[in-house]
Design a protein around this motif. Structure first.
Motif, PDB file in Angstrom:
ATOM      1  N   SER A 169      26.202  14.936  67.200  1.00  0.00           N
ATOM      2  CA  SER A 169      27.230  14.613  66.499  1.00  0.00           C
ATOM      3  C   SER A 169      27.745  15.460  65.075  1.00  0.00           C
ATOM      4  O   SER A 169      28.425  15.303  64.427  1.00  0.00           O
ATOM      5  N   TYR A 181      27.567   8.407  70.929  1.00  0.00           N
ATOM      6  CA  TYR A 181      27.564   7.307  69.962  1.00  0.00           C
ATOM      7  C   TYR A 181      27.618   7.648  68.360  1.00  0.00           C
ATOM      8  O   TYR A 181      27.445   6.837  67.572  1.00  0.00           O
ATOM      9  N   LEU A 182      28.419   8.616  68.235  1.00  0.00           N
ATOM     10  CA  LEU A 182      28.814   9.081  67.009  1.00  0.00           C
ATOM     11  C   LEU A 182      29.676   8.187  66.049  1.00  0.00           C
ATOM     12  O   LEU A 182      29.308   7.760  65.014  1.00  0.00           O
ATOM     13  N   THR A 183      30.651   7.300  66.799  1.00  0.00           N
ATOM     14  CA  THR A 183      31.141   6.243  66.087  1.00  0.00           C
ATOM     15  C   THR A 183      30.287   5.152  65.466  1.00  0.00           C
ATOM     16  O   THR A 183      30.703   4.757  64.450  1.00  0.00           O
ATOM     17  N   ASP A 184      29.315   4.711  66.300  1.00  0.00           N
ATOM     18  CA  ASP A 184      28.412   3.776  65.854  1.00  0.00           C
ATOM     19  C   ASP A 184      27.583   4.169  64.686  1.00  0.00           C
ATOM     20  O   ASP A 184      27.249   3.362  63.661  1.00  0.00           O
ATOM     21  N   VAL A 187      28.492   6.451  62.321  1.00  0.00           N
ATOM     22  CA  VAL A 187      29.476   6.732  61.139  1.00  0.00           C
ATOM     23  C   VAL A 187      29.829   5.258  60.814  1.00  0.00           C
ATOM     24  O   VAL A 187      30.022   5.010  59.486  1.00  0.00           O
ATOM     25  N   SER A 188      30.011   4.268  61.572  1.00  0.00           N
ATOM     26  CA  SER A 188      30.244   2.809  61.068  1.00  0.00           C
ATOM     27  C   SER A 188      29.170   2.605  60.170  1.00  0.00           C
ATOM     28  O   SER A 188      29.499   1.867  59.365  1.00  0.00           O
TER      29      SER A 188
END
Length: 401
Positions: A89, A56-59, A61-62
């Motif tokens: 992460s 869930y790193l993308t969530d 960072v977003s």
């Protein structure tokens, strides 16, 4: 839940919900998922409190970049705990933010290297040390073995917010609401107890030490790493943890049976019925073959009484019962009442194995009668099962009184 949510002045929830993982730690069922709570503290400098599972790193960072903009960096990452659902992460965050300084304690340093080969930019802090962000001052409380040796909590002195890591947290996604006054806490308290009893409860003495260390600290918000954020009644969740870690129980009983063909189950039901007739309102009956052990342990942690009924399987207690007993011995539970019932056809010895469990479990009171039957219950066996239920009820009434 796609954007950062303000927790209090200058502090934002940037966590994520995980409805994909069906078993937490590859052990504990997640019927309604789990939340990984990460927090951004914004002062003159910016600190991220823990990360999220790598998937869930993308969530994460977003949310951070929508809040801060693309160019403003994170100055510090505070690592309260190294389990990968919190730390997963870190390695990529260090690449995204090369100047990021990692704040952790001595026990964490080697784990950072072993998990992620991270050795640069690590700042080691001691118990009680503080970090001034400019507008927020973070204070670090080392809480070893709640529930790993490196665990710690971070406290923002400015807003009186406690980032408590796994302590005070529980299972269940945060769907819509993230605060205790926005969600159904009757559900979440059950999942917080299931989390505590299965994961943290073995370390109850260390939980007591942590609570003692926090005494005298004004806490307006408890922000754990899983489950709801407690802003309306932070003292309530702390008091629950205090009770649970003192092994204080409610007046009720759990009856757990392992039965291949229903004969042992009937014996267990007879004891449960006898307790109900004696006025015990809180009785939970579990079929060990069908109810996951984590829910059984949760209920045993909650209530004072436990009756275990097991058939014999290949000379041993029925496997789901044997598994439950091994878990209970590991949890080091105290101050419980215990009744035992065994069933065998051709391999005697089940009662001795249940008695050994009672001895190994520590401070448990074993009640009479101890019951063993052969194959199926006779009328006199049901009478004895009812006597055990009555004996349990009488002792529960004494405790309630």
């Amino acid at each position: 839940m796609n954007d950062a949510i303000e927790v209090t002045k200058g502090i934002y929830w940037v966590g994520v919900n995980d409805k994909e993982t069906d078993l937490f730690e590859a052990l504990w069922p997640l019927p309604r998922g789990v939340a990984y709570n990460s927090y951004l503290v914004i002062g003159e400098k910016i600190a991220l409190i823990d990360t999220v599972k790598a998937f869930y790193l993308t969530d994460l960072v977003s949310k951070i970049r929508r809040l801060l903009g693309e160019d403003r960096p994170i100055d510090y990452l505070v690592v309260n705990h190294m389990e990968p659902d919190h730390s997963g992460s870190i390695k990529i965050l260090k690449k995204l933010y090369p100047d990021l300084k990692i704040i952790c304690n001595a026990q964490t340093v080697k784990m950072l290297e072993n998990f992620y080969a991270v050795t640069e930019g690590v700042i080691q802090i001691k118990d009680g040390e503080e970090l001034d962000l400019g507008g927020h001052v973070l204070k670090f409380f080392l809480t070893p073995m709640v529930h790993w040796p490196e665990t710690m909590m971070t406290y923002d002195r400015t807003t009186e917010t406690l980032f408590s890591c796994d302590a005070f947290g529980g299972f269940g996604c945060l769907e819509g609401g993230i605060f205790d006054d926005e969600v159904d806490m009757s559900y979440y308290e059950g999942e917080i107890l299931r989390y505590f009893s299965n994961i943290v409860g073995r370390y109850s003495d260390q939980v007591q030490a942590a609570i003692s260390k926090l005494s005298g600290t004004d806490i307006r918000v408890v922000a754990p790493s899983h489950g709801p954020i407690h802003r309306s009644k932070p003292e309530h969740i702390i008091s629950l943890y205090d009770r649970w870690s003192r092994h204080e129980t409610e007046c009720g009983a759990v009856v757990v049976y392992g039965s291949m063909y229903g004969n042992t189950a009937k014996l267990a039901q007879a004891s449960a019925r006898a307790m109900a007739k004696e006025g015990i309102e809180h009785i939970v009956v579990h079929d060990a073959s069908r109810d996951h052990v984590s829910f059984i342990i949760r209920d045993i942690w909650r209530y004072k009484g436990l009756i275990i009924a097991s058939c014999t399987y290949n000379t041993m207690p029925f496997p789901p019962i044997a598994d439950l007993m091994a878990h209970l011995e590991n949890k080091k539970m105290r101050n419980r009442l215990l009744g035992i019932m065994g069933n065998y056809t051709w391999s005697p010895g089940i009662l001795k194995k249940l008695e050994d469990f009672a001895k190994n479990s520590g401070k448990w009171e074993l009640l009479d009668p101890e019951i063993v039957i052969q194959s199926s219950s006779k009328d006199e066996d049901y009478v004895r099962a009812e006597e055990l239920g009555k004996a349990m009820a009488e002792r529960l009434k004494e405790c309630a009184g």
